[in-house]
Design a protein around this motif. Structure first.
Motif, mmCIF file in Angstrom:
data_model
loop_
_atom_site.group_PDB
_atom_site.id
_atom_site.type_symbol
_atom_site.label_atom_id
_atom_site.label_comp_id
_atom_site.label_asym_id
_atom_site.label_seq_id
_atom_site.Cartn_x
_atom_site.Cartn_y
_atom_site.Cartn_z
ATOM 1 N N ALA A 1 1.270 -1.118 0.057
ATOM 2 C CA ALA A 1 -0.203 -0.019 -0.057
ATOM 3 C C ALA A 1 0.866 1.205 0.271
ATOM 4 C CB ALA A 1 -0.954 -0.364 0.975
ATOM 5 N N GLY A 2 2.358 1.538 -0.033
ATOM 6 C CA GLY A 2 2.712 2.356 -0.303
ATOM 7 C C GLY A 2 3.511 2.754 1.055
ATOM 8 N N ILE A 3 3.344 1.828 2.537
ATOM 9 C CA ILE A 3 3.225 2.449 3.635
ATOM 10 C C ILE A 3 4.887 1.321 3.921
ATOM 11 C CG2 ILE A 3 2.573 3.266 6.126
ATOM 12 C CD1 ILE A 3 0.260 3.695 4.188
ATOM 13 N N SER A 4 5.589 1.571 4.494
ATOM 14 C CA SER A 4 6.645 1.347 5.456
ATOM 15 C C SER A 4 6.598 0.926 6.995
ATOM 16 C CB SER A 4 8.340 1.584 4.739
ATOM 17 O OG SER A 4 9.451 0.932 5.308
ATOM 18 N N ILE A 5 7.175 -0.445 7.632
ATOM 19 C CA ILE A 5 6.644 -0.592 8.694
ATOM 20 C C ILE A 5 7.892 -1.488 8.920
ATOM 21 C CG2 ILE A 5 3.703 0.331 8.344
ATOM 22 C CD1 ILE A 5 3.147 -3.332 9.450
ATOM 23 N N PRO A 6 7.694 -1.649 10.635
ATOM 24 C CA PRO A 6 8.583 -2.430 11.685
ATOM 25 C C PRO A 6 8.027 -4.343 10.929
ATOM 26 C CG PRO A 6 8.296 -1.100 12.926
ATOM 27 C CD PRO A 6 7.049 -0.794 11.705
ATOM 28 N N ARG A 7 9.005 -4.855 11.442
ATOM 29 C CA ARG A 7 9.139 -6.069 10.678
ATOM 30 C C ARG A 7 8.137 -7.040 11.714
ATOM 31 N NH1 ARG A 7 7.758 -10.493 10.797
ATOM 32 N NH2 ARG A 7 8.454 -12.406 9.785
ATOM 33 N N THR A 8 8.236 -7.149 13.090
ATOM 34 C CA THR A 8 7.605 -7.973 14.216
ATOM 35 C C THR A 8 6.603 -6.992 14.625
ATOM 36 O OG1 THR A 8 8.667 -6.978 16.058
ATOM 37 C CG2 THR A 8 10.143 -8.619 14.642
ATOM 38 N N ALA A 9 5.622 -8.018 15.648
ATOM 39 C CA ALA A 9 4.270 -7.397 16.169
ATOM 40 C C ALA A 9 4.903 -5.642 17.255
ATOM 41 C CB ALA A 9 3.353 -8.244 16.435
ATOM 42 N N ALA B 1 3.630 2.607 15.511
ATOM 43 C CA ALA B 1 2.273 3.016 15.296
ATOM 44 C C ALA B 1 1.672 3.797 16.088
ATOM 45 C CB ALA B 1 1.340 2.407 15.730
ATOM 46 N N THR B 2 0.809 5.161 15.884
ATOM 47 C CA THR B 2 0.400 6.184 16.238
ATOM 48 C C THR B 2 -0.276 5.438 17.418
ATOM 49 O OG1 THR B 2 1.206 8.191 15.192
ATOM 50 C CG2 THR B 2 -0.896 8.563 16.853
ATOM 51 N N PRO B 3 -1.083 5.802 18.183
ATOM 52 C CA PRO B 3 -2.192 4.888 18.752
ATOM 53 C C PRO B 3 -3.096 5.930 18.973
ATOM 54 C CG PRO B 3 -0.519 4.511 20.559
ATOM 55 C CD PRO B 3 0.532 5.648 19.605
ATOM 56 N N VAL B 4 -4.315 4.758 18.718
ATOM 57 C CA VAL B 4 -5.635 5.809 18.489
ATOM 58 C C VAL B 4 -6.584 4.707 18.979
ATOM 59 C CG1 VAL B 4 -5.568 6.048 16.222
ATOM 60 C CG2 VAL B 4 -5.913 3.703 16.269
ATOM 61 N N SER B 5 -7.517 5.265 20.179
ATOM 62 C CA SER B 5 -8.700 4.176 20.895
ATOM 63 C C SER B 5 -9.589 4.344 19.793
ATOM 64 C CB SER B 5 -8.916 5.352 21.830
ATOM 65 O OG SER B 5 -10.133 6.703 21.045
#
Length: 270
Positions: A200-208, A215-219
């Motif tokens: 989707a064009g977004i790079s995130i880390p590998r592990t949970a 990530a930015t927390p959201v409620s």
């Protein structure tokens, strides 16, 4: 026994005219000019004294030197007349020389060094004050930028496009669970979420756990947000709707739309 000579009032013996004149000059407290006058006036007296002395000694003929008078007397000066009787001219007083000011080179050098040191200290103080002011201004600017970054980081990111994240995740239904898998031949939970976000064009880390920290927390999650379990997270899935998510759950299962079986530890957004 000594003979007394009528008309003379001095001790018997030979008369010395020069000695007599010396005595007169020494006893006189008058200036040198007066001494010259005495010598000139007593010229005849010297001659008569000499003749009388010779007569007293029984000399038959006496030749008396004529007294210096007229032009000849004018040739007698104070200098040669007084020197003839042993008088020395007093030395003239010399004027005191002007005091000579000698500059102390050592003191001058020390004062120059002291002045240079004071100037250097003043310059160093000014530089320190200027640097402190610049540091305060830079710190203020850094604090302002940090506050802006914190505000940007804490603000919730826009909700992911359901047709983007969720659509890619749905296209992978049926891929088996494989521990450590990151490709469509097999996924584990975080391998699946990182693959979907990357496409989707977004790079995130590998592990949970790393995805949870970044990530930015959201409620209030939106479709495409991540669902975390545990802290640090041991499982992660993609939120679809209340109580539902797409994930690679465990060995023996495949990627699919599954229920959220327990209370999540939180939601995150990239």
């Amino acid at each position: 026994m000594a003979q007394n000579v009528p008309g003379r009032h001095r001790a018997p013996g030979r008369f010395n005219a020069v000695a007599e004149l010396k005595t007169i000059a020494k006893e006189s407290a008058q200036p040198a000019v007066k001494g010259v006058a005495i010598v000139a006036a007593s010229g005849g007296l010297v001659a008569s004294f000499a003749g009388t002395a010779n007569a007293a000694d029984g000399s038959s003929s006496v030749v008396a030197a004529p007294a210096a008078v007229g032009p000849a007397a004018g040739t007698l000066t104070a200098g040669n007349a007084l020197s003839a009787i042993g008088y020395a001219k007093p030395a003239l007083k010399q004027a005191k020389p002007a005091p000579v000011v000698i500059e102390d080179v050592t003191v001058k050098a020390e004062r120059a060094q002291q002045a240079a040191a004071e100037a250097a200290a003043q310059k160093a103080a000014a530089d320190a004050a200027a640097k402190a002011a610049a540091d305060r201004q830079a710190a203020t600017q850094r604090a302002s930028r940090s506050s802006e970054r914190v505000a940007l980081n804490t603000a919730p990111a826009p909700a992911p496009s359901a047709s983007g994240i969720v659509g890619i995740a749905q296209s992978l239904f049926g891929v088996p669970y494989v521990y450590g898998g990151t490709t469509p031949s097999g996924f584990d939970c975080s391998g699946f979420t990182s693959y979907v976000y990357r496409h989707a064009g977004i790079s995130i880390p590998r592990t949970a756990s790393a995805q949870q920290s970044a990530a930015t927390p959201v409620s209030s999650p939106s479709p495409g947000d991540l669902v975390f379990f545990g802290s640090p997270a041991y499982h992660v899935g993609i939120y679809v709707s209340p109580g539902r998510m797409i994930d690679a759950q465990r060995p023996g299962t495949t990627v699919g739309n599954h229920s959220i079986w327990t209370t999540p530890s939180g939601y995150g957004r990239f």
